[in-house]
Enzyme design. Structure first.
Site, PDB file in Angstrom:
ATOM      1  N   LYS A  13       0.836  -1.216   0.000  1.00 62.58           N
ATOM      2  CA  LYS A  13       0.000   0.000   0.000  1.00 62.58           C
ATOM      3  C   LYS A  13       0.869   1.265   0.000  1.00 62.58           C
ATOM      4  CE  LYS A  13      -2.129  -1.172   3.874  1.00 62.58           C
ATOM      5  NZ  LYS A  13      -1.463  -2.443   4.203  1.00 62.58           N
ATOM      6  N   ARG A  89      -9.124   0.357   9.187  1.00 65.94           N
ATOM      7  CA  ARG A  89      -8.647  -0.986   9.526  1.00 65.94           C
ATOM      8  C   ARG A  89      -9.689  -1.766  10.325  1.00 65.94           C
ATOM      9  NH1 ARG A  89      -2.788   0.223   9.206  1.00 65.94           N
ATOM     10  NH2 ARG A  89      -1.584  -1.680   9.443  1.00 65.94           N
ATOM     11  N   ARG A 128      11.996  -5.278   4.584  1.00 65.54           N
ATOM     12  CA  ARG A 128      11.683  -3.846   4.386  1.00 65.54           C
ATOM     13  C   ARG A 128      12.640  -2.949   5.176  1.00 65.54           C
ATOM     14  NH1 ARG A 128       5.643  -1.800   5.144  1.00 65.54           N
ATOM     15  NH2 ARG A 128       5.832  -2.520   7.290  1.00 65.54           N
ATOM     16  N   ARG A 161      11.825  -1.241  10.789  1.00 64.26           N
ATOM     17  CA  ARG A 161      10.784  -0.917  11.760  1.00 64.26           C
ATOM     18  C   ARG A 161      10.748  -1.947  12.886  1.00 64.26           C
ATOM     19  NH1 ARG A 161       5.298   0.307   8.460  1.00 64.26           N
ATOM     20  NH2 ARG A 161       4.502  -0.900  10.209  1.00 64.26           N
ATOM     21  N   ARG A 172       0.283  -9.035  13.711  1.00 65.28           N
ATOM     22  CA  ARG A 172      -0.362  -8.051  12.817  1.00 65.28           C
ATOM     23  C   ARG A 172      -1.217  -8.761  11.764  1.00 65.28           C
ATOM     24  NH1 ARG A 172       4.857  -5.259  10.902  1.00 65.28           N
ATOM     25  NH2 ARG A 172       3.573  -3.988   9.538  1.00 65.28           N
TER      26      ARG A 172
HETATM   27  P1  AMP Z   1       1.310   0.376   9.159  1.00 66.98           P
HETATM   28  O1  AMP Z   1       2.431   1.355   8.955  1.00 66.98           O
HETATM   29  O2  AMP Z   1       0.096   0.716   8.339  1.00 66.98           O
HETATM   30  O3  AMP Z   1       1.758  -1.056   8.972  1.00 66.98           O
HETATM   31  O4  AMP Z   1       0.851   0.518  10.681  1.00 66.98           O
HETATM   32  C1  AMP Z   1       1.736   0.230  11.741  1.00 66.98           C
HETATM   33  C2  AMP Z   1       0.962   0.094  13.041  1.00 66.98           C
HETATM   34  O5  AMP Z   1       0.298   1.335  13.339  1.00 66.98           O
HETATM   35  C3  AMP Z   1      -0.153  -0.940  13.026  1.00 66.98           C
HETATM   36  O6  AMP Z   1       0.315  -2.253  13.276  1.00 66.98           O
HETATM   37  C4  AMP Z   1      -1.060  -0.418  14.136  1.00 66.98           C
HETATM   38  O7  AMP Z   1      -0.516  -0.688  15.408  1.00 66.98           O
HETATM   39  C5  AMP Z   1      -0.982   1.086  13.922  1.00 66.98           C
HETATM   40  N1  AMP Z   1      -2.025   1.548  12.974  1.00 66.98           N
HETATM   41  C6  AMP Z   1      -1.841   2.037  11.714  1.00 66.98           C
HETATM   42  N2  AMP Z   1      -3.006   2.370  11.151  1.00 66.98           N
HETATM   43  C7  AMP Z   1      -3.965   2.075  12.065  1.00 66.98           C
HETATM   44  C8  AMP Z   1      -5.379   2.156  12.061  1.00 66.98           C
HETATM   45  N3  AMP Z   1      -6.068   2.607  10.995  1.00 66.98           N
HETATM   46  N4  AMP Z   1      -6.044   1.774  13.180  1.00 66.98           N
HETATM   47  C9  AMP Z   1      -5.382   1.329  14.261  1.00 66.98           C
HETATM   48  N5  AMP Z   1      -4.046   1.191  14.325  1.00 66.98           N
HETATM   49  C10 AMP Z   1      -3.338   1.559  13.235  1.00 66.98           C
END
Ligand code: AMP
Length: 218
Positions: A13, A89, A128, A161, A172
């Site tokens: 994404k 999400r 990554r 990360r 996740r």
């Molecule tokens: P991402 O960078 O999209 O993989 O997000 C990393 C982490 O941020 C996720 O594993 C969640 O802990 C938190 N996070 C990101 N977007 C959301 C969301 N829309 N709702 C809740 N937690 C989020």
């Protein structure tokens, strides 16, 4: 144009939004990036939500929705449109996004479901690397930087990360299957769902979205 990017962690994404946001002129809103910025800044909200991210769980809906609401309110009048990456999400976030947009006279055009297999996403997440300075994304084998550990875009330091380790990735994935997958149906019912195969390389995925936008693919 308002597009929601849906897909498992590692589906690509962020890579897709990074590749197309300038070409399409849209705002790229990544809740993951917004959340990491709060944590890095050590803000009160950052301190409150750090534990959710580190454990691979989700930050509470109301916190994330407030972030999105602020971003949309401050940018809606420029009419550039959005690519939402990592939001919504949960079912509650999907409903909230419709409300936030509608309050600003806007609506989603479509949700793009980036379907990727588990082996592919695991390989992508474990390899990554992210630029500490500008957030550009790299991969040790799929998209390596020209110089080890250094960002091609700004020369910043690349890092892995904290949540891109195998144990947190598995958590996740299960959170994604339980809480995010049902949203696919939410958009299907609204006749706003488009699906692409996200197992292929970044360039193929970019072309697939452009084909949809040019009306060459449904
Ligand atoms: P991402 O960078 O999209 O993989 O997000 C990393 C982490 O941020 C996720 O594993 C969640 O802990 C938190 N996070 C990101 N977007 C959301 C969301 N829309 N709702 C809740 N937690 C989020």
């Amino acid at each position: 144009m308002i597009i929601v990017l849906l897909g498992a962690p590692g589906a690509g994404k962020g890579t897709l939004a990074g590749a197309l946001k300038d070409e399409l002129g849209v705002h790229h809103i990544s809740t993951g990036d917004l959340i990491r910025a709060e944590i890095k800044a050590g803000s009160p909200i950052g301190l409150e939500i750090k534990r959710f991210v580190e454990s691979g769980g989700l930050v509470p809906d109301e916190v994330v929705t407030r972030m999105i609401e602020g971003k949309v309110k401050s940018t809606a009048s420029d009419n550039r449109g959005y690519m939402f990456d990592g939001f919504p999400r949960t079912g509650a976030q999907a409903t909230d996004l419709d409300k936030v947009l509608s309050a600003n006279g806007l609506a989603i055009d479509f949700a793009l479901y980036m379907e990727a297999s588990i082996d592919v996403v695991l390989q992508r997440l474990t390899g990554r690397r992210v630029c500490r300075k500008c957030g550009a994304l790299f991969h040790l084998t799929n998209m390596p930087p020209k110089k080890d550990g250094v960002c091609d875009v700004c020369g910043g330091e690349l890092y892995q990360r904290a949540d891109d380790n195998k144990e947190t990735i598995m958590k996740r994935m299960s959170v994604y299957n339980e809480q995010t997958m049902p949203i696919i149906d939410f958009y299907k019912k609204q006749s706003k769902l488009k699906t692409i195969n996200a197992d292929s390389g970044a360039e193929d995925v970019r072309k697939a979205l452009l084909q949809i936008l040019n009306g060459k693919k449904s």
